[in-house]
Design a protein around this motif. Structure first.
Motif, PDB file in Angstrom:
ATOM      1  N   TRP A  25       0.810  -1.218   0.000  1.00  0.00           N
ATOM      2  CA  TRP A  25       0.000   0.000   0.000  1.00  0.00           C
ATOM      3  C   TRP A  25       0.845   1.269   0.000  1.00  0.00           C
ATOM      4  CZ3 TRP A  25      -4.835  -1.307  -0.961  1.00  0.00           C
ATOM      5  CH2 TRP A  25      -5.316  -2.540  -0.513  1.00  0.00           C
ATOM      6  N   SER A  26       2.090   1.181  -0.409  1.00  0.00           N
ATOM      7  CA  SER A  26       2.970   2.360  -0.367  1.00  0.00           C
ATOM      8  C   SER A  26       2.426   3.504  -1.217  1.00  0.00           C
ATOM      9  CB  SER A  26       4.380   1.987  -0.823  1.00  0.00           C
ATOM     10  OG  SER A  26       4.371   1.470  -2.144  1.00  0.00           O
ATOM     11  N   GLY A  27       1.738   3.179  -2.306  1.00  0.00           N
ATOM     12  CA  GLY A  27       1.164   4.202  -3.162  1.00  0.00           C
ATOM     13  C   GLY A  27      -0.009   4.930  -2.537  1.00  0.00           C
ATOM     14  N   GLN A  28      -0.572   4.365  -1.483  1.00  0.00           N
ATOM     15  CA  GLN A  28      -1.634   5.037  -0.744  1.00  0.00           C
ATOM     16  C   GLN A  28      -1.052   5.792   0.459  1.00  0.00           C
ATOM     17  OE1 GLN A  28      -2.126   1.736  -2.179  1.00  0.00           O
ATOM     18  NE2 GLN A  28      -2.937   3.165  -3.699  1.00  0.00           N
ATOM     19  N   LEU A  29      -0.117   5.163   1.150  1.00  0.00           N
ATOM     20  CA  LEU A  29       0.471   5.800   2.326  1.00  0.00           C
ATOM     21  C   LEU A  29       1.231   7.076   1.973  1.00  0.00           C
ATOM     22  CD1 LEU A  29       1.842   2.701   4.315  1.00  0.00           C
ATOM     23  CD2 LEU A  29      -0.407   3.761   4.440  1.00  0.00           C
ATOM     24  N   SER A  30       1.741   7.150   0.752  1.00  0.00           N
ATOM     25  CA  SER A  30       2.562   8.297   0.353  1.00  0.00           C
ATOM     26  C   SER A  30       1.794   9.355  -0.434  1.00  0.00           C
ATOM     27  CB  SER A  30       3.743   7.812  -0.498  1.00  0.00           C
ATOM     28  OG  SER A  30       3.278   7.199  -1.703  1.00  0.00           O
ATOM     29  N   ASP A  31       0.501   9.178  -0.619  1.00  0.00           N
ATOM     30  CA  ASP A  31      -0.278  10.099  -1.442  1.00  0.00           C
ATOM     31  C   ASP A  31      -0.766  11.278  -0.610  1.00  0.00           C
ATOM     32  OD1 ASP A  31      -1.961  11.435  -3.148  1.00  0.00           O
ATOM     33  OD2 ASP A  31      -2.984   9.649  -3.875  1.00  0.00           O
ATOM     34  N   ALA A  48      -3.702  12.248   2.843  1.00  0.00           N
ATOM     35  CA  ALA A  48      -2.990  12.579   4.083  1.00  0.00           C
ATOM     36  C   ALA A  48      -3.895  13.140   5.171  1.00  0.00           C
ATOM     37  CB  ALA A  48      -1.857  13.563   3.803  1.00  0.00           C
ATOM     38  N   GLY A  49      -5.127  13.510   4.842  1.00  0.00           N
ATOM     39  CA  GLY A  49      -6.053  13.958   5.875  1.00  0.00           C
ATOM     40  C   GLY A  49      -6.611  12.819   6.705  1.00  0.00           C
ATOM     41  N   PRO A  91      -5.367  -2.759  -8.743  1.00  0.00           N
ATOM     42  CA  PRO A  91      -5.815  -1.456  -9.237  1.00  0.00           C
ATOM     43  C   PRO A  91      -5.182  -0.299  -8.483  1.00  0.00           C
ATOM     44  CG  PRO A  91      -7.569  -2.585  -8.027  1.00  0.00           C
ATOM     45  CD  PRO A  91      -6.477  -3.580  -8.251  1.00  0.00           C
ATOM     46  N   PHE A  92      -4.835  -0.519  -7.220  1.00  0.00           N
ATOM     47  CA  PHE A  92      -4.225   0.544  -6.413  1.00  0.00           C
ATOM     48  C   PHE A  92      -2.767   0.795  -6.806  1.00  0.00           C
ATOM     49  CE2 PHE A  92      -4.138  -3.529  -4.283  1.00  0.00           C
ATOM     50  CZ  PHE A  92      -2.814  -3.693  -3.937  1.00  0.00           C
ATOM     51  N   VAL A  93      -2.204  -0.083  -7.636  1.00  0.00           N
ATOM     52  CA  VAL A  93      -0.864   0.126  -8.194  1.00  0.00           C
ATOM     53  C   VAL A  93      -0.962   0.586  -9.648  1.00  0.00           C
ATOM     54  CG1 VAL A  93       1.293  -1.021  -8.871  1.00  0.00           C
ATOM     55  CG2 VAL A  93       0.265  -1.500  -6.637  1.00  0.00           C
ATOM     56  N   GLU A  94      -1.714  -0.164 -10.441  1.00  0.00           N
ATOM     57  CA  GLU A  94      -1.819   0.148 -11.876  1.00  0.00           C
ATOM     58  C   GLU A  94      -2.519   1.480 -12.138  1.00  0.00           C
ATOM     59  OE1 GLU A  94      -2.289  -2.955 -15.079  1.00  0.00           O
ATOM     60  OE2 GLU A  94      -3.194  -3.997 -13.375  1.00  0.00           O
ATOM     61  N   ARG A  95      -3.516   1.793 -11.356  1.00  0.00           N
ATOM     62  CA  ARG A  95      -4.258   3.049 -11.506  1.00  0.00           C
ATOM     63  C   ARG A  95      -4.280   3.758 -10.160  1.00  0.00           C
ATOM     64  NH1 ARG A  95      -7.998   2.216 -15.836  1.00  0.00           N
ATOM     65  NH2 ARG A  95      -6.774   1.322 -17.551  1.00  0.00           N
ATOM     66  N   ARG A  96      -3.093   4.019  -9.658  1.00  0.00           N
ATOM     67  CA  ARG A  96      -2.977   4.559  -8.306  1.00  0.00           C
ATOM     68  C   ARG A  96      -3.837   5.802  -8.114  1.00  0.00           C
ATOM     69  NH1 ARG A  96       2.508   7.454  -5.898  1.00  0.00           N
ATOM     70  NH2 ARG A  96       1.454   8.594  -4.229  1.00  0.00           N
ATOM     71  N   ALA A  97      -3.700   6.799  -8.987  1.00  0.00           N
ATOM     72  CA  ALA A  97      -4.428   8.062  -8.811  1.00  0.00           C
ATOM     73  C   ALA A  97      -5.933   7.831  -8.872  1.00  0.00           C
ATOM     74  CB  ALA A  97      -3.989   9.077  -9.858  1.00  0.00           C
ATOM     75  N   GLU A  98      -6.369   6.997  -9.827  1.00  0.00           N
ATOM     76  CA  GLU A  98      -7.796   6.725  -9.959  1.00  0.00           C
ATOM     77  C   GLU A  98      -8.328   5.971  -8.746  1.00  0.00           C
ATOM     78  OE1 GLU A  98     -10.833   4.295 -12.966  1.00  0.00           O
ATOM     79  OE2 GLU A  98      -8.746   4.637 -13.563  1.00  0.00           O
ATOM     80  N   ALA A 135     -11.020   7.328  -5.908  1.00  0.00           N
ATOM     81  CA  ALA A 135     -12.235   6.580  -5.585  1.00  0.00           C
ATOM     82  C   ALA A 135     -12.302   6.280  -4.091  1.00  0.00           C
ATOM     83  CB  ALA A 135     -12.277   5.279  -6.388  1.00  0.00           C
ATOM     84  N   LEU A 136     -11.156   5.938  -3.502  1.00  0.00           N
ATOM     85  CA  LEU A 136     -11.104   5.673  -2.070  1.00  0.00           C
ATOM     86  C   LEU A 136     -11.450   6.929  -1.279  1.00  0.00           C
ATOM     87  CD1 LEU A 136     -10.456   3.880   0.347  1.00  0.00           C
ATOM     88  CD2 LEU A 136      -8.022   4.418   0.016  1.00  0.00           C
ATOM     89  N   LEU A 137     -10.895   8.052  -1.681  1.00  0.00           N
ATOM     90  CA  LEU A 137     -11.164   9.309  -0.989  1.00  0.00           C
ATOM     91  C   LEU A 137     -12.635   9.701  -1.136  1.00  0.00           C
ATOM     92  CD1 LEU A 137      -9.834  11.585   0.632  1.00  0.00           C
ATOM     93  CD2 LEU A 137      -9.397  12.764  -1.525  1.00  0.00           C
TER      94      LEU A 137
END
Length: 276
Positions: free
Chosen positions: A38-44, A48-49, A254-261, A265-267
């Motif tokens: 989940w590094s792509g989520q922890l570092s986004d 961060a809120g 999907p959280f790696v391949e389409r991290r921003a997307e 969606a998670l936010l």
């Protein structure tokens, strides 16, 4: 990194990021992985809120490797409860649970044993919610063809090529070689006995899923060959509160391949849910 004590006294490691007082999101990784997935989520910065917590399941990553408990829902529930209690104590807020792949089954085990009290919402990402022969919530895809048995082997000459193949098949688009090696390293850190034990289960979840009464997001790649899209369709069909988000031409991560997307969606899901 932090640690909590899970079921049977096992120490569980977890990574944290984001606002320590923010609404918590707890990430649960899949089979033979770690919270580093989940590094792509922890570092986004966009997330961060929230208080972001990525646990290493028992037998994985930096957590303890007990001899047993891998086939018992109450053990998985006890482990996850320890992490959730830590988050609630720190923030006073109910967490959103995000389960990827086998982590979806761990989340479902928690709901099976503890229910939805104190949970803000659930995200199933490329997840299975059942396991065992002919279980519709645990349909696997062709990524496992020819590699299931060697991936569980004690012999490194069998296991390493099989796990490397699986890591390459995780995504629809090829991953950089360094990323593949990192995922293989996480897999090899999990003892063969644990890799085998995780599949030594036969459990259905129809009644558990039907009882979920909190918001649910089912996020799945249409090109997932590890956990078949049919598993996501089954899960979503059983949960009255579920919304499905398909990631077109995306594989198992999907959280790696389409991290921003994925993060958007998670936010979009977690923000209103956490503030409800």
């Amino acid at each position: 990194m932090g640690r909590v004590t899970g079921a049977g006294g096992s120490r569980l490691a977890f990574r944290t990021a984001g606002d320590p007082q923010g609404p918590p999101i707890v990430f649960v990784h899949g089979w033979a992985a770690s919270g580093a997935a989940w590094s792509g989520q922890l570092s986004d910065p966009a997330l961060a809120g929230h208080r972001l917590v990525a646990v290493d399941l028992r037998g994985h990553g930096a957590s303890d490797v007990p001899a047993d408990g891998y086939d018992r829902p109450e053990v998985w529930a006890g482990d996850l409860a320890a992490v959730l209690d830590h988050c609630r104590a720190a923030t006073g807020l109910p967490p959103v649970l995000v389960g990827w792949s086998y982590g979806g089954l761990v989340v479902t085990d928690y709901l099976r044993e503890r229910g939805t009290a104190g949970i803000a919402g659930v995200v199933y990402a490329g997840a299975l919610t059942e396991v065992g022969r002919d279980r519709p919530g645990g349909v696997i895809g062709p990524a496992w063809d020819g590699i299931m048995r060697p991936a569980l082997s004690d012999d490194p000459e069998d296991a390493i090529p099989a796990l490397t193949t699986l890591a390459r098949r995780m995504t629809a688009a090829p991953l950089p070689g360094a990323d593949v090696q990192r995922y293989v390293g996480d897999m090899l850190r999990v003892p063969p006995s644990v890799r085998k034990a995780l599949f030594r289960r036969d459990v259905g979840s129809a009644e558990v899923l039907a009882a979920i009464d909190v918001p649910v997001l089912v996020a799945h790649g249409t090109a997932d060959t590890v956990v078949a899209p049919a598993s996501a369709e089954y899960t979503a069909g059983k949960i009255s509160t579920a919304v499905v988000r398909w990631f077109e031409e995306v594989g198992h991560m999907p959280f790696v391949e389409r991290r921003a997307e994925f993060n958007a969606a998670l936010l979009e899901f977690a923000g209103p849910v956490a503030n409800h």
